[in-house]
Scaffold this active site. Structure first.
Site, PDB file in Angstrom:
ATOM      1  N   TYR A 108      -2.776   5.115  -3.512  1.00 44.56           N
ATOM      2  CA  TYR A 108      -2.390   3.935  -2.787  1.00 44.56           C
ATOM      3  C   TYR A 108      -1.234   3.197  -3.168  1.00 44.56           C
ATOM      4  CZ  TYR A 108      -2.140  -0.570  -0.528  1.00 44.56           C
ATOM      5  OH  TYR A 108      -2.141  -1.701   0.438  1.00 44.56           O
ATOM      6  N   GLU A 196       3.499   0.200   3.291  1.00 47.16           N
ATOM      7  CA  GLU A 196       2.269   0.507   2.908  1.00 47.16           C
ATOM      8  C   GLU A 196       2.258   1.879   2.710  1.00 47.16           C
ATOM      9  OE1 GLU A 196      -1.939  -1.097   2.927  1.00 47.16           O
ATOM     10  OE2 GLU A 196      -1.554  -0.233   4.837  1.00 47.16           O
TER      11      GLU A 196
END
Ligand code: GDP
Ligand code: MN
Length: 387
Positions: A108, A196
């Protein structure tokens, strides 16, 4: 402002971020050609402004062009429901077809502006792919953070710290430094509020790529980025919010039943709070602004009343620069034009308040005048419950 995954990947690629090869299509006829061009296994991905597509059936592998057509056929035109869309789902108008990757690890990466420190913060975690919100809530120590001093920019040592923290080694550290640096460059250059990558994948061949990408932009900076503004997709936005933005009204739709017509963001926030204290739930946030004219007030009121959930309306105005008589005239005009059935409670204070009240009283319409915010909130919540 939000954009689609395929658009975010295009922007990121322009700044040197590694993304999978792929093409977005709108027409089913194009699925075969794209899949053939990519070769081998491909991934078909629904393009909507919501996450959780994988779990909702919006991300599917297809082994070859034949299957890609089948999958695209099922996906285009479907109402995709994910935990972020609400039960009504979102219509899929476009799919992104990408080369299928051999995934070894899903990491992530997130870049956001941290309000507490007033700086961008780079976040990274070995637990990518899944819902990062769960990781943040249950295992916060699994999320690495690097705060960035905007004047100095993102430093190479910070990149290396993140890379080692993610368990990367050897040549991958260099690749990661390049990747993170490019991501920060894209974030800064576009005035993004969020970039993101979930997941950032390490392939079995050792490559690092952005498998998914999400970017949000600071609305107040969009005037500097006409190219980004062009990517706005009104289909993905609440129709009432789109209408409100046409009239330069600050309107956000919520899920309660008390419509709120307020001037000033602070007053609008406290109005929503006091409605909650009185046991009700606001149907919207609306700040008509300090210098709204009668027409804007009328449009604002129309938009509030177009929401079928609204059972009662609270007009809470403090006339500073805004004059109470202007508000009253706008509200009366809208109420007459629309044949308002929902009960309306009014709390007016400030400039020209007497004139404003007089306009409301003489309108022949049914307005309940409140004395103070508490009284107004209690009255409107009671009316909404009975309505
Ligand atoms: P999201 O669910 O909306 O966040 O969509 P993502 O783009 O993140 O995809 C969800 C998941 O699909 C990823 O975490 C991967 O596990 C899987 N996925 C997506 N593309 C590929 C691919 O090329 N190969 C494989 N094996 N899995 C993929
Ligand atoms: Mn994702």
């Amino acid at each position: 402002m939000k954009i689609h995954e395929f658009q975010a990947k295009r922007i990121l690629a322009q700044h040197g971020v590694a993304v999978p090869r792929g093409e977005v299509i709108e027409r089913l006829e194009d699925a075969r050609t794209v899949a053939q061009k990519l070769g081998g296994t491909v991934v078909v991905k629904a393009q909507i402004h919501a996450g959780g597509r994988g779990k909702g059936g919006g991300v599917k592998l297809a082994r070859g062009p034949e299957e890609a057509v089948e999958v695209a056929h099922r996906m285009l035109g479907m109402k995709l429901v994910t935990h972020q869309t609400g039960p009504e789902g979102r219509l899929v108008r476009r799919v992104l077809i990408e080369e299928g990757l051999d995934i070894a690890r899903e990491l992530y990466l997130g870049l956001v502006v941290d309000r507490a420190t007033g700086r961008p913060v780079f976040m990274a975690s070995e637990e990518g792919g899944v819902e990062i919100e769960v990781v943040a809530a249950e295992r916060p120590e699994k999320i690495l953070k690097e705060f960035i001093e905007p004047g100095a920019g993102f430093q190479p040592f910070q990149s290396r710290k993140l890379a080692y923290g993610l368990g990367l080694s050897g040549a991958q550290v260099g690749a990661a430094v390049g990747f993170f640096t490019a991501l920060y460059r894209a974030f800064e250059a576009t005035d993004a509020s969020l970039a993101e990558i979930n997941p950032l994948v390490v392939t079995r061949q050792g490559g690092l790529l952005a498998l998914d990408a999400k970017m949000n932009f600071d609305d107040n900076a969009l005037y500097r980025h006409p190219d980004i503004l062009e990517l706005r997709d009104l289909n993905e936005e609440d129709p009432l919010e789109v209408r409100a933005s046409e009239f330069k009204l600050n309107y956000i739709r919520l899920d309660g039943n008390v419509g709120c017509m307020v001037n000033g963001a602070g007053l609008a926030m406290s109005t929503m709070d006091i409605i909650q204290y009185a046991g009700g739930r606001p149907a919207n946030f609306l700040d008509v602004g300090g210098g709204a004219n009668e027409e804007q007030v009328r449009h604002g009121f129309e938009i509030i009343l177009s929401d079928p959930n609204v059972r009662a309306v609270l007009i809470n105005i403090f006339g500073g620069i805004m004059r109470c008589d202007i508000v009253a005239s706008g509200v009366v005009a809208a109420a007459k034009a629309l044949g308002v059935k929902a009960p309306v409670v009014v709390r007016l204070e400030g400039t020209n308040v007497e004139l404003g009240k007089k306009i409301l009283e003489e309108s022949g319409l049914n307005f309940a005048v409140a004395t103070g915010m508490k009284d107004a909130a209690e009255k409107v919540v009671r009316l909404a419950a009975n309505g």
